[in-house]
Design a protein around this motif. Structure first.
Motif, mmCIF file in Angstrom:
data_model
loop_
_atom_site.group_PDB
_atom_site.id
_atom_site.type_symbol
_atom_site.label_atom_id
_atom_site.label_comp_id
_atom_site.label_asym_id
_atom_site.label_seq_id
_atom_site.Cartn_x
_atom_site.Cartn_y
_atom_site.Cartn_z
ATOM 1 N N UNK A 1 -20.429 -28.954 6.842
ATOM 2 C CA UNK A 1 -19.367 -29.253 7.815
ATOM 3 C C UNK A 1 -18.592 -28.030 8.318
ATOM 4 N N UNK A 2 -19.016 -26.810 7.935
ATOM 5 C CA UNK A 2 -18.181 -25.637 8.254
ATOM 6 C C UNK A 2 -18.341 -25.213 9.716
ATOM 7 N N UNK A 3 -17.216 -25.126 10.390
ATOM 8 C CA UNK A 3 -17.229 -24.650 11.781
ATOM 9 C C UNK A 3 -17.214 -23.119 11.746
ATOM 10 N N UNK A 4 -18.170 -22.508 12.444
ATOM 11 C CA UNK A 4 -18.234 -21.040 12.470
ATOM 12 C C UNK A 4 -17.756 -20.548 13.838
ATOM 13 N N UNK A 5 -16.863 -19.581 13.792
ATOM 14 C CA UNK A 5 -16.405 -18.932 15.025
ATOM 15 C C UNK A 5 -16.801 -17.471 14.885
ATOM 16 N N UNK B 1 -16.393 -9.204 4.658
ATOM 17 C CA UNK B 1 -17.574 -8.582 4.035
ATOM 18 C C UNK B 1 -18.792 -9.467 4.302
ATOM 19 N N UNK B 2 -19.849 -8.922 4.921
ATOM 20 C CA UNK B 2 -21.072 -9.719 5.048
ATOM 21 C C UNK B 2 -21.838 -9.640 3.737
ATOM 22 N N UNK B 3 -21.847 -10.710 2.971
ATOM 23 C CA UNK B 3 -22.492 -10.632 1.649
ATOM 24 C C UNK B 3 -22.767 -11.997 1.031
ATOM 25 N N UNK B 4 -21.713 -12.696 0.674
ATOM 26 C CA UNK B 4 -21.890 -13.801 -0.279
ATOM 27 C C UNK B 4 -22.263 -15.134 0.349
ATOM 28 N N UNK B 5 -21.931 -15.328 1.615
ATOM 29 C CA UNK B 5 -22.158 -16.633 2.227
ATOM 30 C C UNK B 5 -21.092 -17.650 1.849
ATOM 31 N N UNK B 6 -20.117 -17.247 1.054
ATOM 32 C CA UNK B 6 -19.074 -18.183 0.607
ATOM 33 C C UNK B 6 -18.392 -18.870 1.789
ATOM 34 N N UNK B 7 -18.370 -18.166 2.937
ATOM 35 C CA UNK B 7 -17.704 -18.705 4.127
ATOM 36 C C UNK B 7 -18.342 -19.995 4.643
ATOM 37 N N UNK B 8 -19.575 -20.270 4.235
ATOM 38 C CA UNK B 8 -20.229 -21.471 4.768
ATOM 39 C C UNK B 8 -20.914 -22.263 3.660
ATOM 40 N N UNK C 1 -15.985 -26.833 0.801
ATOM 41 C CA UNK C 1 -16.421 -26.257 2.079
ATOM 42 C C UNK C 1 -15.184 -25.853 2.888
ATOM 43 N N UNK C 2 -15.164 -24.629 3.411
ATOM 44 C CA UNK C 2 -14.062 -24.300 4.325
ATOM 45 C C UNK C 2 -14.095 -25.218 5.557
ATOM 46 N N UNK C 3 -12.905 -25.456 6.142
ATOM 47 C CA UNK C 3 -12.874 -26.210 7.408
ATOM 48 C C UNK C 3 -13.481 -25.379 8.522
ATOM 49 N N UNK C 4 -13.211 -24.070 8.452
ATOM 50 C CA UNK C 4 -13.757 -23.151 9.460
ATOM 51 C C UNK C 4 -13.875 -21.772 8.833
ATOM 52 N N UNK C 5 -14.716 -20.943 9.421
ATOM 53 C CA UNK C 5 -14.752 -19.527 9.035
ATOM 54 C C UNK C 5 -14.890 -18.683 10.287
ATOM 55 N N UNK C 6 -14.056 -17.646 10.337
ATOM 56 C CA UNK C 6 -14.092 -16.699 11.460
ATOM 57 C C UNK C 6 -14.880 -15.480 11.010
#
Ligand code: NZQ
Ligand code: ZN
Length: 384
Positions: free
Chosen positions: A9-13, A137-144, A167-172
């Protein structure tokens, strides 16, 4: 292909200048806590951009989240958030800040018992505050994804926590935020991403050619882009590509319908907890050793990896796998990550507690869930 459910469900911006969109992404009436690490966001302009975007919101701050975030630090944030009546968390940082924020989000409403039980005893997460991320940091994928990895300083443990609530609601994802990263952190991120892909790709064939090719696409992109970090060219494009690779590598799409082998991460987490190695550096040591130890059971996929990713076809299976693993090691080492325990003055004998701890865990490690203490010992011996 195995049965699976996929729901992310994570919205990516994604892109330059996108931190300003926090103004609309964070609910207007929210009582926000901004969480960050030791201060890099204050030096690179991320903090100022976040505060400018949230100038009409009510924002409290919690700084000082350390790499490999500790339960102890997280619980200080929990106390502060409860006292302020916080109802939205915003992480600005790398995997450590995002993971800490996820744990804090679950711990705030966990008032019956110790929140550490959700990590150690796998007490299910029943609720969590909504959270958003600004990734640096581009690495872990935790953002999604739904993972967080939390350390307990007093017991030298580092343990993952998973929940749909996390799950984050969104990740920038603004690649400009990564220009202030030291090369070492960028290189770490490439190796972490590479390992995430391998752990979902290098198991046994599941007749899932799309997932295989998605995995290979990420690996080949990393091989193509990472060397450009040294060159003068378009630094933004390289960072943008590495950032999207990292997110795609661990947003659960590669694992759809296929087995996974997270033993490199499990052993690596314990190496970090015991010896303080950075996350990706632990993986650079363990992943080649796991793949070598499991070469017979993973042979079909390792041969495919050798052929499609490294362009290697030697005469025998063993020679081909050896050549692919040598190239993998060389890739990590060229990025500056050593691939041997001895590079950190660690001997396999120093790792007995890791073997015992992982040998006692349920389920056991590996895609067949049957790697016990003796296998971990053999893997660490190969990593010597
Ligand atoms: O503390 P700050 O000031 O943020 O400094 C950090 C930290 O010192 C610095 N940094 C971050 N962004 C920066 C920057 N410095 C300059 N410019 C920037 N833009 O970099 C250092 C490392 O940060 P950290 O967040 O620890 O790195 P990373 O993103 O590699 O995260 C590692 C953590 O994530 C966990 C790891 O175990 C480790 O604890 N993982 C989480 C996963 C997940 N949630 O799915 C999966 C991974 O496999 C991994 O286990
Ligand atoms: Zn990782």
């Amino acid at each position: 292909m195995q049965n699976f459910v996929f729901h992310n469900p994570v919205k990516i911006i994604f892109g330059q200048g996108t931190i300003a969109s926090l103004a609309e992404l964070v609910p207007a009436r929210a009582r926000v806590m901004l969480l960050y690490g030791s201060g890099s966001i204050k030096g690179n302009g991320v903090y100022d951009q976040v505060m400018a975007a949230l100038r009409h919101h009510r924002v409290e701050e919690f700084g000082g989240i350390e790499p490999n975030p500790s339960y102890e630090t997280c619980m200080r944030a929990v106390a502060q958030a409860r006292s302020f009546g916080i109802d939205f968390l915003l992480a600005a940082g790398g995997g450590s800040v995002m993971d800490a924020t996820k744990f804090i989000a679950a711990a705030i409403p966990h008032t019956q018992g110790d929140p550490w039980d959700m990590v150690l005893k796998k007490v299910p997460v029943s609720a969590a505050l909504p959270l958003g991320c600004v990734v640096t940091v581009p690495a872990t994928g935790s953002e999604m994804n739904l993972n967080a990895v939390i350390s307990r300083t007093e017991t030298q443990e580092k343990i993952p926590l998973k929940s749909e609530h996390l799950y984050p609601r969104f990740s920038i994802l603004d690649p400009d935020t990564t220009f202030s990263l030291p090369y070492r952190q960028l290189a770490n991120g490439v190796v972490d991403t590479f390992a995430h892909v391998c752990e979902q790709y290098l198991t046994y064939p599941a007749n899932a050619p799309l997932q295989d090719r998605q995995a290979e696409a990420i690996l080949l992109t990393l091989l193509e882009e990472a060397p450009k970090l040294h060159s003068e060219g378009d630094g933004y494009a390289v960072r943008a590509n590495l950032m999207w690779c990292a997110t795609q590598a661990l947003n659960h799409s590669l694992s759809c319908g296929v087995p996974g082998d997270w033993s490199s991460h499990a052993i690596g987490h314990d190496l970090t907890a015991r010896f303080g190695l950075e996350h990706a550096r632990s993986l650079a040591i363990v992943l080649p050793a796991v793949l070598s130890h499991q070469r017979h059971r993973k042979a079909e996929k390792l041969l495919q990896f050798a052929r499609r990713v490294w362009g290697v076809t030697e005469t025998t299976t063993d020679q081909t796998i050896d050549a692919a693993l040598a190239r993998t090691r060389n890739f990590f080492e060229t990025l500056g990550l050593p691939t041997r325990l001895r590079d950190y003055q660690i001997s396999p004998a120093d790792c007995r507690i890791i073997e015992q701890r992982l040998g006692a865990r349920e389920p056991l490690l590996g895609e067949h869930q049957d790697l016990g203490a003796a296998d971990v010992a053999a893997i660490l011996a190969l990593a010597e």
